[in-house]
Design a protein around this motif. Structure first.
Motif, PDB file in Angstrom:
ATOM      1  N   VAL A  51       0.837  -1.202   0.000  1.00  0.00           N
ATOM      2  CA  VAL A  51       0.000   0.000   0.000  1.00  0.00           C
ATOM      3  C   VAL A  51       0.872   1.253   0.000  1.00  0.00           C
ATOM      4  N   MET A  52       1.932   1.228   0.779  1.00  0.00           N
ATOM      5  CA  MET A  52       2.824   2.388   0.795  1.00  0.00           C
ATOM      6  C   MET A  52       3.444   2.596  -0.588  1.00  0.00           C
ATOM      7  N   TRP A  53       3.781   1.505  -1.284  1.00  0.00           N
ATOM      8  CA  TRP A  53       4.314   1.613  -2.630  1.00  0.00           C
ATOM      9  C   TRP A  53       3.296   2.275  -3.553  1.00  0.00           C
ATOM     10  N   ILE A  59       3.453  10.395  -1.414  1.00  0.00           N
ATOM     11  CA  ILE A  59       4.501  10.525  -0.400  1.00  0.00           C
ATOM     12  C   ILE A  59       5.593  11.476  -0.881  1.00  0.00           C
ATOM     13  N   THR A  60       5.996  11.333  -2.148  1.00  0.00           N
ATOM     14  CA  THR A  60       7.019  12.213  -2.705  1.00  0.00           C
ATOM     15  C   THR A  60       6.529  13.657  -2.738  1.00  0.00           C
ATOM     16  N   ARG A  61       5.298  13.860  -3.187  1.00  0.00           N
ATOM     17  CA  ARG A  61       4.745  15.221  -3.235  1.00  0.00           C
ATOM     18  C   ARG A  61       4.690  15.833  -1.848  1.00  0.00           C
ATOM     19  N   LEU A  66       4.474  19.803  -1.512  1.00  0.00           N
ATOM     20  CA  LEU A  66       3.504  20.119  -2.560  1.00  0.00           C
ATOM     21  C   LEU A  66       2.076  19.748  -2.179  1.00  0.00           C
ATOM     22  N   GLY A  67       1.901  18.988  -1.126  1.00  0.00           N
ATOM     23  CA  GLY A  67       0.557  18.569  -0.736  1.00  0.00           C
ATOM     24  C   GLY A  67       0.007  17.526  -1.686  1.00  0.00           C
ATOM     25  N   ARG A  68      -1.252  17.232  -1.496  1.00  0.00           N
ATOM     26  CA  ARG A  68      -1.905  16.210  -2.322  1.00  0.00           C
ATOM     27  C   ARG A  68      -1.987  16.678  -3.763  1.00  0.00           C
ATOM     28  N   TYR A  69      -1.945  15.714  -4.671  1.00  0.00           N
ATOM     29  CA  TYR A  69      -2.122  16.047  -6.080  1.00  0.00           C
ATOM     30  C   TYR A  69      -3.581  16.409  -6.284  1.00  0.00           C
TER      31      TYR A  69
END
Length: 186
Positions: A51-53, A59-61, A66-69
């Protein structure tokens, strides 16, 4: 937050099947390693890891601040068409957005990527909505599929999709509840 701001539970559970698929990759990798080196290895499979993958981009954002896409943009959404069906627009990259604008004869919007000017986004979204209302969804998909316009189907429409039918994705299984539709393995 109020109840209207709480996240909703997803209707589709991806964690278990993703972990299963990742486990298969691990087993196959271990077999290749054994064949090459003559040594076995320990396989560590985890639903949480899988799930983390899946959340990697989020996670990178977040790590970049940058917050959520934000998916509520003109270049990533659904639009009603003239026949009452919807299309899905996915033109995330700048070149895809420019291609979509050119194909729709909306060149005035091509050089300002959605999300870069939040005041302009609603204007662009309205223009796209008006344009998509001028034709049937199937016509838009046939013409603009290569630039990110796809059918947006309800479940019954997806099950009736020619590709789904021709590839035999759905099977019927007699159960104690009657005849169930089930997905076959890809």
């Amino acid at each position: 937050p109020g109840d209207d701001q709480l996240p909703h539970q997803q209707g589709v559970v991806l964690s278990s099947p993703t972990a299963g698929a990742m486990s298969v990759v691990g087993v196959l990798s271990a077999i290749i390693q054994r064949d090459r080196t003559g040594r076995g290895c320990f396989i560590d499979a985890s639903i949480a890891d899988s799930v983390m993958w899946l959340m990697g981009e989020e996670i990178t954002r977040d790590g970049r601040g940058l917050g959520r896409y934000e998916t509520a943009r003109p270049n990533w959404g659904t639009y009603m068409c003239g026949d009452g069906r919807r299309v899905s627009v996915v033109a995330i990259e700048p070149h895809a957005w420019r291609s979509l604008c050119k194909a729709l004869d909306m060149d005035d919007y091509a050089d300002v990527p959605p999300g870069s000017d939040p005041e302009r986004d609603p204007i662009v979204e309205r223009a796209l909505a008006e344009r998509f209302l001028t034709r049937a969804a199937a016509d838009w998909v046939a013409e603009l599929g290569p630039v990110g316009v796809n059918p947006f189907n309800r479940l019954d429409q997806a099950l009736d999709d020619p590709q789904v039918r021709s590839r035999g994705y759905v099977a019927e299984l007699e159960t104690d509840y009657g005849t169930d539709k089930i997905m076959t393995a890809p």
